[in-house]
Scaffold this motif. Structure first.
Motif, short mmCIF file in Angstrom:
data_model
loop_
_atom_site.label_atom_id
_atom_site.label_comp_id
_atom_site.label_asym_id
_atom_site.label_seq_id
_atom_site.Cartn_x
_atom_site.Cartn_y
_atom_site.Cartn_z
N TYR A 1 -1.31 15.29 4.95
CA TYR A 1 -1.56 14.05 5.41
C TYR A 1 -0.67 13.54 6.70
CZ TYR A 1 -2.50 8.80 4.97
OH TYR A 1 -2.68 7.52 5.24
N SER B 1 -0.83 3.55 -5.06
CA SER B 1 -1.35 2.18 -4.23
C SER B 1 -2.54 1.85 -5.08
CB SER B 1 -1.76 2.20 -2.88
OG SER B 1 -2.83 2.96 -2.52
N TYR C 1 2.73 11.64 7.33
CA TYR C 1 3.79 11.92 7.33
C TYR C 1 4.60 12.47 8.20
CZ TYR C 1 1.85 12.63 2.38
OH TYR C 1 1.18 12.31 1.26
N GLY D 1 0.89 -1.12 -0.05
CA GLY D 1 -0.02 0.20 0.10
C GLY D 1 0.86 1.22 -0.08
N GLY D 2 0.23 2.14 -0.05
CA GLY D 2 1.00 3.82 -0.35
C GLY D 2 1.71 4.07 1.24
N THR D 3 1.10 3.16 2.32
CA THR D 3 1.75 3.65 3.61
C THR D 3 3.07 2.83 3.58
OG1 THR D 3 -0.38 3.38 4.29
CG2 THR D 3 1.53 3.01 6.05
N ARG E 1 -4.14 -4.07 0.78
CA ARG E 1 -2.73 -3.74 1.02
C ARG E 1 -1.66 -3.85 -0.08
NH1 ARG E 1 -3.82 -0.29 2.69
NH2 ARG E 1 -1.76 0.42 3.39
N ASN F 1 2.02 15.88 -2.64
CA ASN F 1 0.74 14.90 -2.73
C ASN F 1 -0.26 15.49 -3.42
OD1 ASN F 1 -2.22 14.08 -0.23
ND2 ASN F 1 -1.22 13.03 -1.84
N VAL G 1 -1.59 8.64 -4.51
CA VAL G 1 -2.59 7.54 -4.49
C VAL G 1 -3.84 7.95 -4.85
CG1 VAL G 1 -1.31 6.42 -2.57
CG2 VAL G 1 -3.29 8.07 -1.87
N LYS H 1 -7.31 3.38 -3.57
CA LYS H 1 -8.41 4.02 -3.87
C LYS H 1 -8.81 3.77 -5.08
CE LYS H 1 -6.88 6.43 0.08
NZ LYS H 1 -7.68 6.09 1.19
N ASP I 1 3.43 11.39 -3.38
CA ASP I 1 2.36 10.55 -3.23
C ASP I 1 1.24 10.76 -3.91
OD1 ASP I 1 0.35 9.38 -1.96
OD2 ASP I 1 0.67 10.19 0.24
N1 PLP Z 1 -1.36 8.95 1.05
C1 PLP Z 1 -2.77 9.43 1.27
C2 PLP Z 1 -2.49 10.97 0.92
C3 PLP Z 1 -3.72 9.02 1.66
O1 PLP Z 1 -4.74 9.62 1.86
C4 PLP Z 1 -3.79 7.55 2.30
C5 PLP Z 1 -4.63 6.92 2.84
O2 PLP Z 1 -6.01 7.49 3.17
C6 PLP Z 1 -2.49 6.87 1.74
C7 PLP Z 1 -1.48 7.70 1.41
C8 PLP Z 1 -2.26 5.35 2.22
O3 PLP Z 1 -2.60 4.78 1.31
P1 PLP Z 1 -2.99 3.29 1.50
O4 PLP Z 1 -4.31 3.04 1.81
O5 PLP Z 1 -2.76 2.36 0.21
O6 PLP Z 1 -1.78 2.36 2.26
#
Ligand code: PLP
Length: 390
Positions: A125, A234, A128, A99-101, A245, A171, A205, A237, A203
């Motif tokens: 966000y 990721s 970070y 995932g993006g995290t 994930r 982002n 996503v 969304k 970022d």
């Molecule tokens: N980056 C941003 C700006 C987000 O809003 C989110 C999740 O809400 C994420 C990253 C995390 O993405 P993921 O759910 O794929 O880990």
């Protein structure tokens, strides 16, 4: 002997609390509330993606995979970006992550040393802040203002850069601000980024969720900075796959190679059947992605029209993402108090702007990742509460 405080790490002790989570955790106390608080798509994952995962499990894909991800999926990501960036991207540019995290965590781990500085916008966000803390770097915020469409003023960026600055997290489309990046806007920052050899943690996503005339401009499209851009993306969304994930990073092979090794100790690898589902998502029909994006646009317009019709509320109509920041400074209350008031008296859950940084004070964030009917209900509740309060 019980564990002592000394048995709790620096990282665990210093991990910043999340203002979004604090609000969300109140949900069980307010069962009838309309949740406009968190950014989780309410659509189901398209069926061809689920079927690919099931077929993969039944076909025996239940073992370890390569640390950087299965080659077919890295190739699918490379093909997507070859088309998008109009230059050749290969699997060597790509790593599959959780995932993006995890995309941000791995990007920071691979590039940032303890004591380095990483620039973020304020508001931003909130993950970070926490992830920068986890690599023992210093977070340096630059304010962005509503009057400038929440864009970075190059003068503010210049002031924030020091000899310790390693990179900047950008982002677009943005959570919580709902703004997107144009090519010209990134060009206004490129010289500072390039002259200071900054890594851009981009970022993206929310790339599939842009509205009106806005489209998505990937920061890796910028010729001057492209080699130092790490695109973090990721499927959460775009394909309604938050719980799966899965995501990826696209960047220069030199940086990517260093990340492949780090993943060995972090996750080892991602499940193959999840990667096969992601492959079906990227290679299959994109019709559902379009359908979801246009449904979100309708919901966003419903919410924004509602917000703008309420006395004392102002907001910029989002160009992308799933959130809108409403300026509530006319109410002379802290964003936390106001958000709490709306929860208790209007039955609508929002997030105080202060959860996104000090510049978020005076705002509350609404998220439109909820059904059209629920958003309608939320707007009605808010309108009648605000009217009764005047
Ligand atoms: N980056 C941003 C700006 C987000 O809003 C989110 C999740 O809400 C994420 C990253 C995390 O993405 P993921 O759910 O794929 O880990």
């Amino acid at each position: 002997m019980k564990p002592s405080d000394q048995n709790i790490s620096y990282y665990a002790k210093n991990y910043p609390a999340s203002g979004i989570r604090a609000m969300f955790d109140l949900l069980p106390e307010y069962p009838d509330v309309v949740n406009l608080c968190n950014g989780e798509p309410d659509f189901s994952t398209p069926s061809h993606i689920c079927e690919a995962a099931i077929a993969s499990i039944q076909g025996g894909d239940t073992r370890y995979s390569p640390t950087s991800g299965i080659l077919e999926l890295r190739q699918a990501v490379a093909d997507k970006y070859t088309q998008q960036l109009k230059r050749r991207i290969t699997p060597d540019n790509v790593m599959i992550v959780c995932g993006g995290t995890e995309a941000l965590m791995m990007s920071l781990l691979a590039t940032v040393n303890p004591g380095d500085e990483v620039i973020v916008t304020d508001p931003c966000y909130p993950n970070y802040f926490a992830q920068i803390e986890l690599v023992k770097a210093k977070c340096v915020s630059i304010p962005v203002y509503e009057k400038n469409n929440f864009q970075i003023d190059p003068e503010d960026l210049k002031k924030a850069i020091s000899s310790r600055t390693k990179g900047i997290i950008l982002n677009y489309p943005n959570n919580p601000l709902g703004v997107t990046a144009s090519e010209e806007y990134i060009q206004s920052l490129e010289q500072l980024i390039d002259d200071n050899n900054l890594i851009v943690f981009s970022d993206e996503v929310y790339e599939s969720l842009t509205y009106g005339k806005s489209g998505h401009y990937s920061l890796a499209q910028n010729d001057r900075i492209k080699d130092n851009v790490l695109v973090m993306n990721s499927l959460s969304k775009t394909y309604a796959m938050t719980g799966w994930r899965i995501g990826y990073i696209v960047g220069h092979p030199k940086i990517m190679k260093s990340m492949f090794r780090l993943q060995e100790s972090v996750l080892s690898c991602l499940p193959v059947f999840i990667q096969k589902a992601a492959l079906a998502a990227l290679r299959g029909s994109q019709d559902k992605v379009q359908e979801m994006a246009s449904a979100y646009e309708k919901r966003m317009n419903l919410l924004v029209d509602g917000i703008q019709s309420m006395p004392g509320f102002k907001c910029i109509r989002p160009m992308g993402g799933l959130c809108v920041m409403a300026n509530i400074s006319a109410y002379n209350k802290s964003s936390e108090e106001f958000s709490r008031e709306l929860l208790e008296n209007a039955g609508v859950m929002t997030v105080p702007g202060s959860a996104f940084g000090p510049m978020g004070e005076g705002y509350i964030r609404f998220c439109f990742a909820n059904s059209f009917e629920n958003i309608q209900k939320g707007v009605e509740r808010l309108s009648s509460y605000i009217a009764s309060r005047q």
